[in-house]
Motif scaffolding. Structure first.
Motif, short mmCIF file in Angstrom:
data_model
loop_
_atom_site.label_atom_id
_atom_site.label_comp_id
_atom_site.label_asym_id
_atom_site.label_seq_id
_atom_site.Cartn_x
_atom_site.Cartn_y
_atom_site.Cartn_z
N TRP A 267 0.82 -1.20 0.00
CA TRP A 267 0.00 0.00 0.00
C TRP A 267 0.87 1.27 0.00
N GLN A 268 1.98 1.23 0.72
CA GLN A 268 2.80 2.43 0.76
C GLN A 268 3.48 2.71 -0.56
N LEU B 230 2.10 2.69 -3.39
CA LEU B 230 1.18 3.50 -4.20
C LEU B 230 0.68 4.74 -3.46
N LEU B 231 0.74 4.72 -2.13
CA LEU B 231 0.18 5.84 -1.36
C LEU B 231 1.26 6.72 -0.75
N ASN C 147 2.82 9.16 -2.04
CA ASN C 147 2.63 10.57 -2.41
C ASN C 147 1.21 11.06 -2.14
N VAL C 148 0.39 10.25 -1.48
CA VAL C 148 -0.99 10.62 -1.19
C VAL C 148 -1.06 11.18 0.22
N PRO D 278 -5.23 -0.24 -3.05
CA PRO D 278 -4.49 1.02 -2.92
C PRO D 278 -4.60 1.89 -4.18
N VAL D 279 -4.74 1.26 -5.34
CA VAL D 279 -4.86 2.04 -6.56
C VAL D 279 -6.16 2.84 -6.58
N ALA E 194 -5.34 5.95 -4.64
CA ALA E 194 -4.41 6.79 -5.39
C ALA E 194 -5.11 7.49 -6.54
N ARG E 195 -6.03 6.80 -7.22
CA ARG E 195 -6.76 7.43 -8.33
C ARG E 195 -7.68 8.55 -7.84
N TRP F 191 -7.14 10.39 -5.23
CA TRP F 191 -6.27 11.50 -4.88
C TRP F 191 -5.81 12.26 -6.12
N ARG F 192 -5.49 11.56 -7.19
CA ARG F 192 -5.07 12.22 -8.43
C ARG F 192 -6.23 13.01 -9.04
#
Length: 229
Positions: free
Chosen positions: A35-36, A38-39, A41-42, A69-70, A73-74, A76-77
């Motif tokens: 998880w870290q 991908l996360l 930068n979140v 986790p994706v 991340a999505r 957040w983007r």
């Protein structure tokens, strides 16, 4: 997010969706590491509209599948893109003759907005509300947004409007404020001078310098009704 924040996120997800819980120590450590990746930068939460717990709750409510986790991340983007789309770069305070400092300040502003550390800056002309007081006082003084000297210069380029304004200034009814029943010219348009050939076909349709008399009478009658009312 760091490892502790990722672990807190996974614990929160486990309370909402027990399918994601890993009971083994090694499995839990591997899950945190995945998880870290991908996360990293979140943000966990920001002061301007982002909280990872809100994104998790939305996924659990909207999707029957376990959150990945994706998915976080999505979201957040997408949140970052929305903030930058609503952001208008304010004019930097640095010297515009120093391009490097100018670009650096713009970049810092965009990074702060994308990271949630600052709110998007919008156009002040659109969101500031009413006009400044000095503009309103100036308009009341001159009676128009066009100064008299400029209006006089423009008169030769728009003779129809100039003649209309002069007529109104003299107290004569504005004939162009009504539709002409004779030539069917619409409001604010000059009357047309139609010429017909012996067989009845139209040969010309030139604009008249003066309105038709019936149009003048109609404007005068309308003005009289308004005064009586």
């Amino acid at each position: 997010m760091d490892r502790r924040e990722v672990a807190a996120v996974l614990a929160y997800i486990g309370r909402l969706d027990p399918r994601t819980v890993r009971t083994g120590t090694g499995d839990a450590r591997d899950q945190i590491a995945r998880w870290q990746d991908l996360l990293g930068n979140v943000a966990f939460a920001t002061d301007h509209g982002w909280d990872v717990r809100e994104a998790i709750r939305s996924h659990v409510l909207d999707s029957p599948y376990p959150i990945l986790p994706v998915d976080v991340a999505r979201r957040w983007r997408a949140h970052r893109r929305d903030r930058l789309d609503r952001h208008t770069d304010p004019t930097p305070a640095t010297d515009p003759d120093d391009p490097a400092a100018w670009r650096a300040e713009l970049l810092r502003s965009r990074i702060a907005v994308a990271a949630g550390m600052a709110a998007p800056a919008t156009h002040r002309q659109i969101t500031s509300g009413s006009q400044p007081r000095d503009v309103e006082e100036c308009l009341r003084e001159i009676g128009s947004c066009i100064p008299p000297a400029v209006r006089a210069e423009l008169a030769r380029y728009r003779p129809t409007r100039a003649a209309r304004e002069a007529t109104v200034a003299e107290g004569v009814p504005d004939a162009l404020s009504v539709r002409c029943d004779w030539c069917h010219a619409p409001v604010s348009s000059p009357c047309r001078q139609r010429r017909a050939s012996p067989d009845g076909a139209a040969r010309a349709n030139a604009a008249r310098t003066t309105p038709h008399p019936s149009r003048v009478d109609l404007a005068a009658a309308r003005r009289s009704r308004h005064r009586a009312a």
